[in-house]
Write a protein that holds these residues in place. Structure first.
Motif, short mmCIF file in Angstrom:
data_model
loop_
_atom_site.label_atom_id
_atom_site.label_comp_id
_atom_site.label_asym_id
_atom_site.label_seq_id
_atom_site.Cartn_x
_atom_site.Cartn_y
_atom_site.Cartn_z
N ALA A 1 0.86 -1.19 0.00
CA ALA A 1 0.00 0.00 0.00
C ALA A 1 0.89 1.24 0.00
O ALA A 1 1.76 1.38 0.86
N LEU A 2 0.69 2.10 -0.97
CA LEU A 2 1.49 3.32 -1.12
C LEU A 2 0.57 4.48 -1.44
O LEU A 2 -0.38 4.32 -2.19
N SER A 3 0.91 5.64 -0.91
CA SER A 3 0.26 6.88 -1.30
C SER A 3 1.33 7.74 -1.96
O SER A 3 2.22 8.27 -1.29
N LEU A 4 1.26 7.82 -3.28
CA LEU A 4 2.28 8.54 -4.04
C LEU A 4 1.92 10.02 -4.14
O LEU A 4 0.76 10.39 -4.23
N ASP A 5 2.95 10.86 -4.12
CA ASP A 5 2.79 12.30 -4.25
C ASP A 5 3.86 12.79 -5.23
O ASP A 5 5.05 12.64 -4.97
N LEU A 6 3.41 13.36 -6.34
CA LEU A 6 4.33 13.80 -7.38
C LEU A 6 4.63 15.30 -7.32
O LEU A 6 5.13 15.87 -8.28
N SER A 7 4.33 15.93 -6.19
CA SER A 7 4.51 17.38 -6.07
C SER A 7 5.95 17.81 -6.29
O SER A 7 6.19 18.95 -6.70
N GLY A 8 6.89 16.95 -6.06
CA GLY A 8 8.30 17.31 -6.24
C GLY A 8 8.81 17.17 -7.66
O GLY A 8 9.97 17.49 -7.93
N ILE A 9 7.95 16.73 -8.58
CA ILE A 9 8.41 16.51 -9.95
C ILE A 9 7.38 16.89 -11.01
O ILE A 9 7.74 17.25 -12.13
N ALA A 10 6.09 16.86 -10.71
CA ALA A 10 5.05 17.08 -11.72
C ALA A 10 5.08 18.49 -12.29
O ALA A 10 4.87 18.67 -13.50
N LYS A 11 5.32 19.50 -11.46
CA LYS A 11 5.36 20.87 -12.00
C LYS A 11 6.52 21.03 -12.98
O LYS A 11 6.40 21.73 -13.99
N GLY A 12 7.63 20.38 -12.69
CA GLY A 12 8.76 20.41 -13.62
C GLY A 12 8.38 19.80 -14.96
O GLY A 12 8.74 20.32 -16.02
N TYR A 13 7.64 18.70 -14.90
CA TYR A 13 7.16 18.09 -16.14
C TYR A 13 6.19 19.04 -16.85
O TYR A 13 6.22 19.16 -18.08
N GLY A 14 5.35 19.73 -16.08
CA GLY A 14 4.44 20.71 -16.66
C GLY A 14 5.19 21.82 -17.39
O GLY A 14 4.79 22.26 -18.47
N VAL A 15 6.29 22.28 -16.82
CA VAL A 15 7.13 23.30 -17.46
C VAL A 15 7.71 22.74 -18.76
O VAL A 15 7.73 23.42 -19.79
N ASP A 16 8.15 21.48 -18.72
CA ASP A 16 8.65 20.85 -19.95
C ASP A 16 7.56 20.82 -21.02
O ASP A 16 7.83 21.05 -22.20
N GLU A 17 6.32 20.55 -20.61
CA GLU A 17 5.21 20.52 -21.57
C GLU A 17 4.95 21.90 -22.17
O GLU A 17 4.65 22.02 -23.36
N LEU A 18 5.06 22.94 -21.35
CA LEU A 18 4.92 24.31 -21.88
C LEU A 18 5.99 24.56 -22.94
O LEU A 18 5.70 25.11 -24.02
N ALA A 19 7.22 24.17 -22.65
CA ALA A 19 8.31 24.37 -23.60
C ALA A 19 8.08 23.59 -24.88
O ALA A 19 8.26 24.11 -25.99
N ARG A 20 7.66 22.33 -24.75
CA ARG A 20 7.39 21.51 -25.95
C ARG A 20 6.27 22.13 -26.79
O ARG A 20 6.32 22.10 -28.03
N CYS A 21 5.28 22.69 -26.14
CA CYS A 21 4.17 23.34 -26.84
C CYS A 21 4.69 24.50 -27.70
O CYS A 21 4.35 24.61 -28.88
N LEU A 22 5.52 25.36 -27.12
CA LEU A 22 6.06 26.48 -27.88
C LEU A 22 7.01 26.00 -28.97
O LEU A 22 7.01 26.55 -30.09
N ASP A 23 7.80 24.97 -28.68
CA ASP A 23 8.68 24.41 -29.71
C ASP A 23 7.87 23.93 -30.91
O ASP A 23 8.25 24.19 -32.06
N ARG A 24 6.76 23.23 -30.66
CA ARG A 24 5.91 22.73 -31.76
C ARG A 24 5.35 23.87 -32.59
O ARG A 24 5.05 23.70 -33.77
#
Length: 193
Positions: free
Chosen positions: A158-181
């Motif tokens: 049983a695990l309760s995962l929390d991605l708060s330490g990494i998900a926003k960074g991935y979100g920033v990467d997605e913003l960058a990929r969006c502008l690159d496209r």
């Protein structure tokens, strides 16, 4: 004298400066970019919002129906298919956990909640904190199996995962990929937090 608070000057030959922002992940995203091409600001803002909203829908510990919370509530030893982006973030988190010898650990969801952060909204659970402190801790990477071929994940305890330490960074990467496209190459993107 220029300071870090002064607005950046346009890179030579890059055109007009645009600044877009919007809500995401309990905070806001921002994008500052330069382009000589004519742009539809509303269309770009919609694409940026869609990019970070997809990350939030998948990885939020705040949204009861997020893919992350679906994984958190899944039975032990049950394989669960997850979106590709969530799989990539889980894989990266496990790699960082192993490389940091468990110093970075996404398996802290119960502890985060007990201390009143996240969806607990300031409600500290001292009894739960004491219980968790008395238990031997091993990082989530020791108990999480990832099957890339089938895009699925399994918890062996049983695990309760929390991605708060990494998900926003991935979100920033997605913003960058969006502008690159979109062919925009001179930009600065971020998510407050």
């Amino acid at each position: 004298m220029k300071t870090y608070l002064d607005p950046p000057e346009a890179p030579a030959g890059t055109g007009q400066r645009y600044r877009l922002h919007g809500p995401t992940m309990g905070s806001r995203y921002s994008a500052v970019f330069y382009t000589a091409a004519a742009v539809d600001e509303a269309a770009i803002a919609a694409r940026l919002s869609a990019a970070v909203d997809a990350v939030d829908r998948q990885m939020s510990s705040w949204k009861a129906d997020s893919d992350l919370n679906r994984l958190n509530s899944a039975p032990v030893d049950a394989w669960l298919r997850v979106p590709h982006a969530l799989f990539d973030v889980l894989e990266a988190a496990m790699r960082v956990s192993r490389e940091s010898q468990g110093a970075f650990d996404i398996g802290v969801g119960d502890l985060v909640t007990a201390w009143g952060f996240g969806p607990a909204n300031g409600q500290i659970d001292e009894a739960r904190i004491k219980t968790l402190a008395s238990q031997a801790h091993r990082p989530a990477s020791d108990f999480l199996d990832l099957d890339r071929e089938h895009g699925r994940v399994r918890k062996r305890v049983a695990l309760s995962l929390d991605l708060s330490g990494i998900a926003k960074g991935y979100g920033v990467d997605e913003l960058a990929r969006c502008l690159d496209r979109l062919g925009i190459t001179d930009y600065l993107v971020g998510i407050d937090g």
